[in-house]
Design an enzyme around this catalytic site. Structure first.
Site, PDB file in Angstrom:
ATOM      1  N   GLU A  35       0.862  -1.175   0.000  1.00  0.00           N
ATOM      2  CA  GLU A  35       0.000   0.000   0.000  1.00  0.00           C
ATOM      3  C   GLU A  35       0.902   1.229   0.000  1.00  0.00           C
ATOM      4  O   GLU A  35       1.817   1.323   0.830  1.00  0.00           O
ATOM      5  CB  GLU A  35      -0.908   0.029   1.243  1.00  0.00           C
ATOM      6  CG  GLU A  35      -1.847   1.234   1.232  1.00  0.00           C
ATOM      7  CD  GLU A  35      -2.702   1.354   2.485  1.00  0.00           C
ATOM      8  OE1 GLU A  35      -3.444   2.355   2.580  1.00  0.00           O
ATOM      9  OE2 GLU A  35      -2.618   0.477   3.359  1.00  0.00           O
ATOM     10  N   ARG A 262       5.191 -12.518   9.755  1.00  0.00           N
ATOM     11  CA  ARG A 262       5.938 -11.284   9.561  1.00  0.00           C
ATOM     12  C   ARG A 262       7.130 -11.300  10.501  1.00  0.00           C
ATOM     13  O   ARG A 262       7.127 -11.978  11.530  1.00  0.00           O
ATOM     14  CB  ARG A 262       5.070 -10.055   9.831  1.00  0.00           C
ATOM     15  CG  ARG A 262       4.624  -9.927  11.266  1.00  0.00           C
ATOM     16  CD  ARG A 262       3.717  -8.735  11.477  1.00  0.00           C
ATOM     17  NE  ARG A 262       4.405  -7.480  11.246  1.00  0.00           N
ATOM     18  CZ  ARG A 262       3.816  -6.292  11.260  1.00  0.00           C
ATOM     19  NH1 ARG A 262       2.506  -6.207  11.441  1.00  0.00           N
ATOM     20  NH2 ARG A 262       4.507  -5.198  11.082  1.00  0.00           N
ATOM     21  N   LYS A 272       4.128   1.355   9.865  1.00  0.00           N
ATOM     22  CA  LYS A 272       4.207   2.575   9.053  1.00  0.00           C
ATOM     23  C   LYS A 272       3.661   3.777   9.805  1.00  0.00           C
ATOM     24  O   LYS A 272       4.163   4.890   9.663  1.00  0.00           O
ATOM     25  CB  LYS A 272       3.437   2.378   7.744  1.00  0.00           C
ATOM     26  CG  LYS A 272       4.158   1.526   6.708  1.00  0.00           C
ATOM     27  CD  LYS A 272       3.347   1.513   5.423  1.00  0.00           C
ATOM     28  CE  LYS A 272       3.928   0.561   4.398  1.00  0.00           C
ATOM     29  NZ  LYS A 272       3.069   0.466   3.202  1.00  0.00           N
TER      30      LYS A 272
END
Length: 560
Positions: A35, A262, A272
């Site tokens: 994204e 992850r 982020k």
């Protein structure tokens, strides 16, 4: 089982099993779907290396797809940065695509959902919808708008698209099962109203599809065969498949979602949102600040693409989340730069040395090896003169037998140069040493082949000639956080663990061969560490970033 099969990770086993079951290798296709709401970080590097690595292994196309469904957070700057990072890591994508490419198709499918009684417009507030969804142990309650007529739903949805409502007034929800044990299946939202300009479609749309509705359908439109994502999306797989069930046809590839863990990294954050906070609150200068765990930040700090790829391959792909010690990343860059970085001399905390028996007006150029690990690296020359700089810590008036550097009455060798002996020193009124007076053995020059040059002394120091030294700004970076897991404390904010000493700026003195160094050139400052030229560097003022020390000093500190 062959050794090659044993070495496969569980993702590769999934693909191999599908191929063995009859899936055509020619239909394999992968994607990396960031994204564009921030810069990519070291955790994304693992996903990049996974997906593009699979493309290379199976000679299959890999798309770079931007999941750009939230104009409130996404910007062209982030698109450009992501493309730069993927290219710099050494990967090429088959197609550059955007979820926004599919906005019309997604809308058309949503209309079909409404016509088939599989979606409805809900006019409740977000809080009301959340409350009615229930809990993991209590089933949800149907919306009072769940049984709106198809005609009314179509009319409202069209009005939503036309911009006739304010944000939050209506949403489009899929009609699935409010009693499902998976709360994501309890009539998830497909569209929300956002009156914000999109970085690609501008104001063409004022309704935007949700991630869960967009992602699988984008995979399907691109004919992605295997859609790999991180473990937080494991519960989303059921919804991913339900949405696909409504649109797939038997003559096309149906994407398969599978999840991997992850990676979290010690002494940093990879959210982020938190990285953006560091930028906005000016804890760091930018997304590519060398203290940031972003790929751009690591690149600016002096990390190489090869080192990051090697690191990603080393930590591998796992099914469970864990914290990877950042020292492993530092090991990867040390290992690579040790092979390829030219060796140079730089003094960062200078102490003047005067060789009293060396002629005042004389200078000579000594031959120095560029990299003992690489025979093809060749040699350069460095200037030698009567006055030199050495590191302050390399001299003591008096020291015990374990101190093999320069001390009064003792000898050391100057790297690529002569053996010198400390005879005396000059101090200021506070007792600080300002200068060391030495003598040298004229016949002891390294590589001259004389008997004196072969004489063994225990210490070897790096140095620079004072009149030839090139001053430079040296940025010494340390870890941005003092805590191993700064964002894992329930009672504390991650910002409380900012390391106040994460950046120290000093003036260093370099050998003159570095005058022409260009941004991103890397070097080993002998006996100190690895450094690279920062993009702020100019012909008038060189700027170097410390990439990593020669040894893991953090490990020693933690042991203490």
């Amino acid at each position: 089982m062959s050794d090659d099969t044993k070495s496969l990770n569980f993702i590769e086993h999934i693909i191999e099993d599908d191929l063995a079951a009859g899936f055509s290798k020619n239909k394999l296709k992968f994607r990396f779907p960031p994204e564009p709401n921030g810069y990519l970080h070291i955790g994304h590097a693992s996903s990049i290396c996974l997906n593009f690595g699979l493309g290379l292994r199976y000679d299959a196309p890999v798309n770079l797809r931007f999941d750009d469904t939230n104009p409130a957070k996404e910007e062209q700057e982030y698109v450009d940065a992501i493309k730069r990072d993927v290219e710099w890591l050494g990967f090429n994508w088959a197609e550059e695509v955007f979820a926004s490419d599919y906005f019309q198709q997604l809308y058309d499918w949503a209309v079909t959902f409404i016509k088939d009684g599989k979606a409805y417009v809900d006019s409740q507030s977000a809080a009301e919808i959340a409350e009615q969804k229930g809990t993991p142990t209590e089933v949800g309650v149907a919306s009072p708008f769940r049984d709106r007529s198809i005609e009314e739903n179509l009319s409202l949805f069209e009005a939503m698209k036309a911009g006739k409502f304010v944000e939050g007034e209506h949403v489009l929800r899929a009609k699935i099962d409010m009693t499902s044990s998976n709360m994501l299946m309890r009539d998830p939202i497909m569209y929300r109203i956002l009156h914000k300009a999109h970085h690609r479609t501008n104001t063409d749309w004022c309704i935007y599809p949700m991630y869960d509705w967009t992602h699988g359908e984008s995979d399907y439109l691109e004919q992605v065969s295997h859609s790999f994502c991180t473990l937080e999306f494991a519960m989303h797989r059921e919804l991913y498949d339900w949405f696909l069930d409504q649109v797939v046809s038997s003559d096309k590839v149906r994407p398969k979602q599978r999840e991997f863990a992850r990676r979290n990294f010690s002494h940093t954050v990879v959210s982020k949102r938190k990285l953006l906070q560091l930028v906005e609150e000016k804890v760091v200068t930018s997304w590519d600040d060398p203290r940031m765990p972003t790929i751009s930040g690591l690149r600016r700090k002096g990390y190489t693409a090869e080192a990051i790829r090697n690191f990603s391959n080393t930590i591998g792909i796992a099914k469970r989340e864990n914290v990877v010690d950042v020292s492993l990343l530092e090991f990867s860059i040390r290992e690579h730069l040790n092979r390829v970085a030219p060796r140079v001399m730089a003094v960062l905390d200078p102490l003047k040395v005067v060789i009293t028996n060396y002629p005042e007006d004389q200078e000579e150029w000594l031959e120095a090896e560029n990299n003992q690990e690489d025979e093809s690296a060749g040699y350069r020359t460095v200037p030698f003169s009567r006055e030199l700089y050495i590191e302050k810590e390399d001299f003591r008036e008096e020291a015990n037998k374990k101190f093999f550097r320069l001390k009064l009455g003792n000898e050391v060798r100057l790297k690529n140069g002569y053996i010198i002996k400390a005879e005396s020193c000059t101090k200021d009124t506070d007792g600080n040493i300002l200068e060391v007076q030495c003598t040298y053995d004229p016949k002891s020059r390294s590589g001259s082949g004389t008997e004196e040059s072969l004489r063994k002394v225990k210490g070897t120091l790096h140095w620079v000639s004072t009149k030839h030294a090139v001053p430079a700004e040296i940025r010494l970076y340390d870890r941005l956080f003092t805590d191993e897991t700064p964002d894992q404390h329930k009672d504390k904010d991650f910002m409380e663990f900012i390391n106040p000493d994460s950046l120290t700026v000093i003036t260093g003195y370099l050998e003159p061969s570095l005058k022409t160094a260009q941004p991103e050139d890397f070097f080993q400052f002998q006996r100190i560490g690895y450094f690279n030229v920062d993009k702020d560097s100019t012909t008038e003022k060189l700027v170097f970033n410390k990439t990593v020390g020669l040894r893991d000093t953090w490990a020693k500190m933690q042991q203490k």
